[in-house]
Motif scaffolding. Structure first.
Motif, PDB file in Angstrom:
ATOM      1  N   ASP A  33      46.262  37.487  40.886  1.00  0.00           N
ATOM      2  CA  ASP A  33      46.764  35.961  40.519  1.00  0.00           C
ATOM      3  C   ASP A  33      46.891  35.087  41.644  1.00  0.00           C
ATOM      4  OD1 ASP A  33      46.885  36.609  37.491  1.00  0.00           O
ATOM      5  OD2 ASP A  33      48.628  37.210  38.151  1.00  0.00           O
ATOM      6  N   LEU A  50      39.099  34.888  44.116  1.00  0.00           N
ATOM      7  CA  LEU A  50      39.983  34.531  43.160  1.00  0.00           C
ATOM      8  C   LEU A  50      40.033  35.741  42.310  1.00  0.00           C
ATOM      9  CD1 LEU A  50      37.907  31.884  43.413  1.00  0.00           C
ATOM     10  CD2 LEU A  50      39.596  31.055  41.988  1.00  0.00           C
ATOM     11  N   PRO A  52      41.932  36.542  38.960  1.00  0.00           N
ATOM     12  CA  PRO A  52      42.994  36.184  37.970  1.00  0.00           C
ATOM     13  C   PRO A  52      43.287  37.580  37.059  1.00  0.00           C
ATOM     14  CG  PRO A  52      40.819  35.459  37.213  1.00  0.00           C
ATOM     15  CD  PRO A  52      40.800  35.937  38.720  1.00  0.00           C
ATOM     16  N   LEU A  57      43.230  31.016  36.898  1.00  0.00           N
ATOM     17  CA  LEU A  57      43.251  30.332  38.111  1.00  0.00           C
ATOM     18  C   LEU A  57      42.325  28.871  37.948  1.00  0.00           C
ATOM     19  CD1 LEU A  57      43.135  33.531  40.351  1.00  0.00           C
ATOM     20  CD2 LEU A  57      44.980  31.896  39.764  1.00  0.00           C
TER      21      LEU A  57
END
Length: 276
Positions: A33, A50, A52, A57
């Motif tokens: 996250d 990233l 998530p 996000l």
């Protein structure tokens, strides 16, 4: 956002291992996250990871970009190297299966990343650079990428280059991005080596085991250095630097380029016998 300054090749030849890694190596791109983002003054490329899981996000503007939203003056590419996820671009959802890619052009305001299965979260790898023209969003899964076979088993570098964001696949302003996959038994990439003074490049190494490594070769051709890379780690390559690597076994890597042009063949080749 972490900021990295550009480096002079005259200085780099004196760097220690720790200093080389501090300037060019990017680790811990994918954490729960979280958005890990590195802004390099080399052609102002942004490299981001990233992942998530339980929370959405968002890519946003801010002080570092002096912008109201992330793509106000930028374009971006993304390849998902994890489980299934979703990217929302100004209200339009794009399903992102493993190895799916997407190009998102300048002017899009809302960029949201979502997870589908928390037990197998997506890992969105993002490259972004400045743009002066708007181009439409394009989803590019790996089957739509242009495939360019290269190398040979005899030279230990038999591989396939999957060109996602490339002039022969789709239009972008200055970003190019793709995924190269080495076949089993091959472990060299981009050899013979080259430089391209008009473009910089970032590599993300992946598909490696816990105890595997790639020895990433960098530096001027007559002043080479190496950085040891592990799975899902990235490395910044200035335009004056070679960018070759040899692994303990086969692997894959995502390359992203930006700079003066998008001519894939615009490079200055270097004979291996001339490397030092």
């Amino acid at each position: 956002m972490e900021i990295r300054c550009a480096s002079n090749p005259k200085d780099v030849k004196h760097y220690t291992t720790d200093r080389l890694r501090e300037e060019f190596h990017i680790s811990k791109l994918f954490t729960k996250d979280n958005i890990r983002m590195v802004y390099s003054h080399i052609d102002r490329i942004i490299t981001a990871g990233l992942m998530p899981i339980y929370h959405e996000l968002r890519l946003e503007g801010g002080k570092e970009l002096a912008s109201d939203y992330f793509l106000e003056r930028r374009e971006m590419g993304c390849i998902n190297i994890g489980g299934k996820g979703i990217i929302v671009v100004d209200g339009t959802e794009y399903e992102m299966n493993p190895r799916d890619g997407i190009y998102i052009g300048k002017g899009n305001k809302e960029i949201v990343f979502k997870c589908v299965e928390p037990e197998n979260p997506p890992k969105f790898y993002v490259s972004s650079c400045p743009a002066h023209k708007e181009y439409p969003t394009v989803k590019i899964d790996i089957t739509k990428a242009k495939k360019v076979p290269c190398g040979s088993a005899a030279d230990c570098n038999k591989r396939v280059i999957n060109q996602y964001i490339h002039p022969e696949v789709m239009q972008s302003c200055q970003l190019a991005m793709g995924l190269t996959q080495l076949e089993e038994g091959s472990n060299w990439n981009t050899m013979p080596s080259h430089t391209h003074d008009r473009r910089m490049e970032v590599y993300l190494y992946l598909d490696m085991g816990e105890n595997d490594a790639v020895f990433h070769m960098m530096g001027e051709p007559n002043e080479t250095r190496h950085i040891i890379m592990h799975n899902e780690e990235a490395v910044i390559s200035p335009s004056w630097s070679i960018h070759s690597g040899v692994g303990t076994r086969n692997y894959s890597f995502i390359w992203a380029m930006c700079g003066e042009n998008q001519e894939f063949t615009d490079m200055d080749g270097i004979e291996t016998r001339d490397l030092r």
